[in-house]
Design a protein around this motif. Sequence first.
Motif, mmCIF file in Angstrom:
data_model
loop_
_atom_site.group_PDB
_atom_site.id
_atom_site.type_symbol
_atom_site.label_atom_id
_atom_site.label_comp_id
_atom_site.label_asym_id
_atom_site.label_seq_id
_atom_site.Cartn_x
_atom_site.Cartn_y
_atom_site.Cartn_z
ATOM 1 N N GLN A 1 -38.388 32.630 76.690
ATOM 2 C CA GLN A 1 -38.859 31.331 77.155
ATOM 3 C C GLN A 1 -38.633 30.315 76.033
ATOM 4 O O GLN A 1 -39.175 30.464 74.945
ATOM 5 N N SER B 1 -45.526 26.090 77.750
ATOM 6 C CA SER B 1 -46.042 25.936 79.110
ATOM 7 C C SER B 1 -46.450 24.497 79.392
ATOM 8 O O SER B 1 -46.707 23.710 78.475
ATOM 9 N N GLU C 1 -42.911 29.648 81.966
ATOM 10 C CA GLU C 1 -43.181 31.076 81.898
ATOM 11 C C GLU C 1 -42.870 31.778 83.213
ATOM 12 O O GLU C 1 -42.492 32.952 83.224
ATOM 13 N N SER D 1 -38.933 32.455 83.141
ATOM 14 C CA SER D 1 -38.514 33.557 82.272
ATOM 15 C C SER D 1 -39.062 34.895 82.762
ATOM 16 O O SER D 1 -38.346 35.906 82.770
ATOM 17 N N THR D 2 -40.306 34.916 83.194
ATOM 18 C CA THR D 2 -40.917 36.170 83.645
ATOM 19 C C THR D 2 -40.226 36.707 84.883
ATOM 20 O O THR D 2 -39.915 37.908 84.975
ATOM 21 N N ASN E 1 -42.484 35.361 76.066
ATOM 22 C CA ASN E 1 -42.942 34.032 76.450
ATOM 23 C C ASN E 1 -43.625 33.345 75.273
ATOM 24 O O ASN E 1 -44.096 33.987 74.333
ATOM 25 N N HIS F 1 -46.778 31.438 74.075
ATOM 26 C CA HIS F 1 -48.173 31.291 74.476
ATOM 27 C C HIS F 1 -48.759 30.021 73.871
ATOM 28 O O HIS F 1 -49.650 30.054 73.018
#
Length: 323
Positions: free
Chosen positions: A149, A153, A163, A166-167, A179, A181
């Motif tokens: 990522q 976010s 996110e 990418s997830t 990711n 955070h």
Amino acid sequence: MAGTTRRRSLGRISGENAVIEVAWMYYHDGRNQQDIAEALGISRATVVNYLQEARETGLIRITLAAPAFTAHRLSLELCTKFGLAEAYVVPDDGLAPDPAFARVVRGAALWLPDLLAPGDRLGVAWGRTVYALAERVENRAIEDLTVLQLVGSMATPYGFTAEACSTRLAQRLGARCLNLHAPAVLSRAALAEELRAEPILRAQLQALQGVNKLLFSVGTVSENSHVVSSGLATPEELAAHVARGAAGVICGRFVDAMGRQMPGETEARMIGIDLPRLVGLEMGILVTPGLDKVTPSLAAIRGGYVTHLATSTRVAEALLAAA
């Protein structure tokens, strides 16, 4: 009895086995839907439903070989004009914007796994295009693939958060997902600097430096740009960047017509990869599904972010005419 067609019923065959039976007869034996229905003692509507289920669950794959889209005239002209390695161009003549968007995204989703290799570290941007692509990529595990990522976010009203992009893509490709955070943009530069210094986030940001391939769609700088709706920039900040020559948005950052990152107060408050790190990668895969992205896509190409382009015939013609 001679002259009669042998008919058999699916009988106890049900569920996935019935779907496989119908799919095999249709795609491997080359039998038409009515013939299958009569042979198995089911309705033609049931055959249609089974074939649809086979596609939706991934039991079968329907695809066209990439050279059909990378070796025709427009593809070669794009590569010659812009120094690209490959261009994947799908037909969109006569299509409205939404169907054209879906066709380009589907084409890019089919193409993407062929561009990846074991050990790749794929950096992923965010947005409607990237999220739609991730949703359409067929499940295909690529050994030792990492999806990264690239921008933090954000509180977007849409489903395509960074996110989520990418997830979802990592899930489809059986990849490890890293990711960020942290928010994409903080209220104060000092707070962003402190957060970057936190051990967990510092390690995550450091991991981004290993990216060797990039998947993205460049954003526009129109009034309805996602950088505003997602909170990355205020309408006033957007207007100020446009007045100074902003042509597009890459990973939440404004770039000018030559693809150069534009300085601004927001930069110091952002969490994500620095744009210069994305220039000259082994592969930069740009997905451009609409005419509204012609100008920002040209900026991304000029800036050195792009080696591979997925787009449509009308957009390809517009890119060539505008260059």
